[in-house]
Design an enzyme around this catalytic site. Structure first.
Site, PDB file in Angstrom:
ATOM      1  N   GLU A  53       0.845  -1.192   0.000  1.00  0.00           N
ATOM      2  CA  GLU A  53       0.000   0.000   0.000  1.00  0.00           C
ATOM      3  C   GLU A  53       0.883   1.245   0.000  1.00  0.00           C
ATOM      4  OE1 GLU A  53      -2.888   0.414   3.104  1.00  0.00           O
ATOM      5  OE2 GLU A  53      -3.682  -1.617   2.868  1.00  0.00           O
ATOM      6  N   GLU A  79     -13.809   5.356  -1.386  1.00  0.00           N
ATOM      7  CA  GLU A  79     -14.741   4.436  -0.702  1.00  0.00           C
ATOM      8  C   GLU A  79     -15.556   5.224   0.321  1.00  0.00           C
ATOM      9  OE1 GLU A  79     -12.742   0.526   0.280  1.00  0.00           O
ATOM     10  OE2 GLU A  79     -11.001   1.635  -0.506  1.00  0.00           O
ATOM     11  N   LYS A 125     -15.991   4.214   4.363  1.00  0.00           N
ATOM     12  CA  LYS A 125     -14.881   4.071   5.297  1.00  0.00           C
ATOM     13  C   LYS A 125     -15.044   5.077   6.421  1.00  0.00           C
ATOM     14  CE  LYS A 125     -10.905   2.644   4.185  1.00  0.00           C
ATOM     15  NZ  LYS A 125      -9.504   2.474   3.738  1.00  0.00           N
TER      16      LYS A 125
END
Length: 494
Positions: free
Chosen positions: A262, A316, A319
């Site tokens: 990530e 998103e 989240k």
């Protein structure tokens, strides 16, 4: 054209083609209620040349959608299942059979991430992590899949006790004997790699007074010299990665590879999240992709060509946490890019830079509006979004906004749309029309006709004026009737 420039250009393109390089993937998170179908996501990945993807589960719809796509996949055993996988070999065997073997090889699963940032997780499964990894690997061995599918676990940089200078990198002492030594032994024995999640954004956000934004974004800066080994770092990403390499070296595991599972930068954030902006996200991710695809390792490991997974594919909306958590996406849920950056070597060939991004380069000159494109505000975006983007352009973005101050030559018309258009175009021209510099969170767009206040006040009048200009001889730049439009062409907005 200068022959020496042509020769250098050809050489630069050859570097793209011949140099060893790393690879770019993307994290496909799905904590949202408005994302496209998995089948459309597979097509989206392929259309942009993204041939590696990491998911946070083993959702059948996603794995089936990726079947036959040629996209390499990393799947995840969720943190809450680590205890079961560690303590019950039958669970590990069943999990691999149902979630990996059932799809492989049509779905090209290349790795299994056992958990994610387990050391920081509230499930407190740290002591079960390595046993779970071993049981998952043994399940792969039984199915003769262990040579093709590797097992690892992503760690957060919070597992590093000391990361500055990079050469002094060490793991947290309480994790070394119970976790890191057995984990690194396992990775060595199985030919796997350590997964790390590296976010220069977090370091910059928590220490923006001492860390240069240019250093965090791979932009021109004087660099930082590691006093421990004399190596100079031109970006924070390399420094973070080398701190992990140094931590492994301190434990005598120098040969183990790293995969950055990530890394990303948010395009929006709260007031206490400095640096979270669409321009900085485009700069960080674009420069990171270029840095990885053009080859070369880190200062400490110059031959370590990295695989890096960008975080994340989509914004998103479900989240939790600060605003930034919902704004790491490269794409909006409607599949439009949040900002325009290439993801492939071919994409950078079409927009070559004569100097690698992780080397000092000259600051781009202020470019007058002589090319036939301009950046203007979208009046339909709403005043709140336009004001936010205007504030960025005139502040952190460095646009020349003096002419739209009260009493200055471009203050009138005094509307948010007119002022935003002036500032957006100043930023766009300053950055030499570079891709991604006329986005501003979707409230701006590029036009190829000379804009002015007329285009904002009255589109029909602007259309008439533009048509009239086109009918006049090109050399009549001082025409009194259309002097305003001509000055736009010459580089003066108003």
């Amino acid at each position: 054209m200068d022959q020496s420039f042509i020769s250098f250009f050809v050489l630069f393109i050859s570097v793209f083609s011949l140099a060893d390089s790393g690879s770019i993937g993307v994290n496909y998170g799905r904590i949202a209620d408005n994302l496209p179908l998995a089948s459309k996501v597979a097509e989206l990945l392929k259309s942009h040349g993204l041939n590696r993807v990491k998911i946070y589960d083993t959702d059948p719809a996603v794995l089936n959608a990726l079947s036959g796509s040629g996209i390499k996949v990393t799947v995840d055993l969720p943190n809450e299942q680590i205890f079961a996988a560690a303590n019950c070999t039958s669970f590990a065997n069943s999990w691999v059979e149902q979630n990996v073997a059932a799809y492989y090889p049509r779905t090209e699963i290349e790795a299994i991430a056992v958990g994610n940032e387990v050391f920081a997780d509230h499930h407190n499964t740290t002591n079960f992590l390595v046993p779970a990894m071993k049981n998952i690997h043994e399940a792969l061995v039984k199915l003769n899949l262990h040579s093709d599918i590797k097992v690892s676990s992503p760690i957060a940089l919070s597992a590093i006790q000391n990361s500055y200078p990079p050469s002094a990198g060490t793991f947290r002492p309480e994790l070394i004997e119970p976790v890191f030594k057995p984990m690194l032994d396992f990775l060595r024995q199985t030919g796997s790699f350590l997964m790390i999640n590296a976010y220069p954004f977090f370091a910059y956000m928590s220490n923006s007074k001492d860390i240069s934004l240019d250093y965090a974004l791979f932009r021109e800066n004087s660099g930082v010299v590691d006093q421990g080994n004399g190596l100079r770092y031109s970006n924070l990403f390399d420094a973070q990665v080398d701190a992990v390499f140094a931590a492994m070296s301190a434990l005598k595991y120098d040969e183990i590879r790293l995969v950055v599972t990530e890394s990303g930068w948010p395009s929006n954030g709260d007031g206490n999240e400095p640096g979270a902006s669409i321009q900085n996200a485009a700069t960080y991710n674009g420069n990171l992709v270029r840095r990885i695809l053009t080859g070369g390792g880190t200062p400490l490991k110059p031959n370590a060509n990295l695989t890096v997974y960008l975080f994340a594919l989509f914004n998103e909306n479900k989240k939790i946490g600060p605003t930034s958590e919902r704004n790491y996406g490269l794409f909006y849920p409607n599949e439009e890019k949040v900002y325009d950056i290439p993801f492939t070597v071919e994409g950078f060939k079409n927009n070559p830079s004569p100097v690698p991004v992780n080397q000092p380069v000259a600051a781009p000159p202020t470019v007058k509006c002589t090319a036939n494109s301009w950046c203007v505000a979208n009046a339909e975006a709403g005043k709140e979004k336009l004001q936010e983007a205007l504030d960025y352009a005139c502040g952190e973005g460095g646009a020349d906004c003096q002419p739209i101050q009260p009493g200055a030559k471009c203050y009138e018309p005094n509307t948010i749309e007119a002022h935003a258009s002036y500032a957006f175009n100043s930023y766009y021209q300053k950055n030499a029309h570079q891709t991604g510099t006329c986005v501003f969170g979707g409230v701006a767009h590029v036009v190829t006709q000379p804009p002015s206040a007329y285009s904002i006040i009255n589109p029909l009048l602007f259309k008439f004026v533009s048509m009239a200009i086109a009918s006049f001889p090109a050399n009549r730049k001082e025409d009194e009737m259309f002097g305003r439009e001509r000055r736009v062409i010459e580089g003066d907005w108003c």
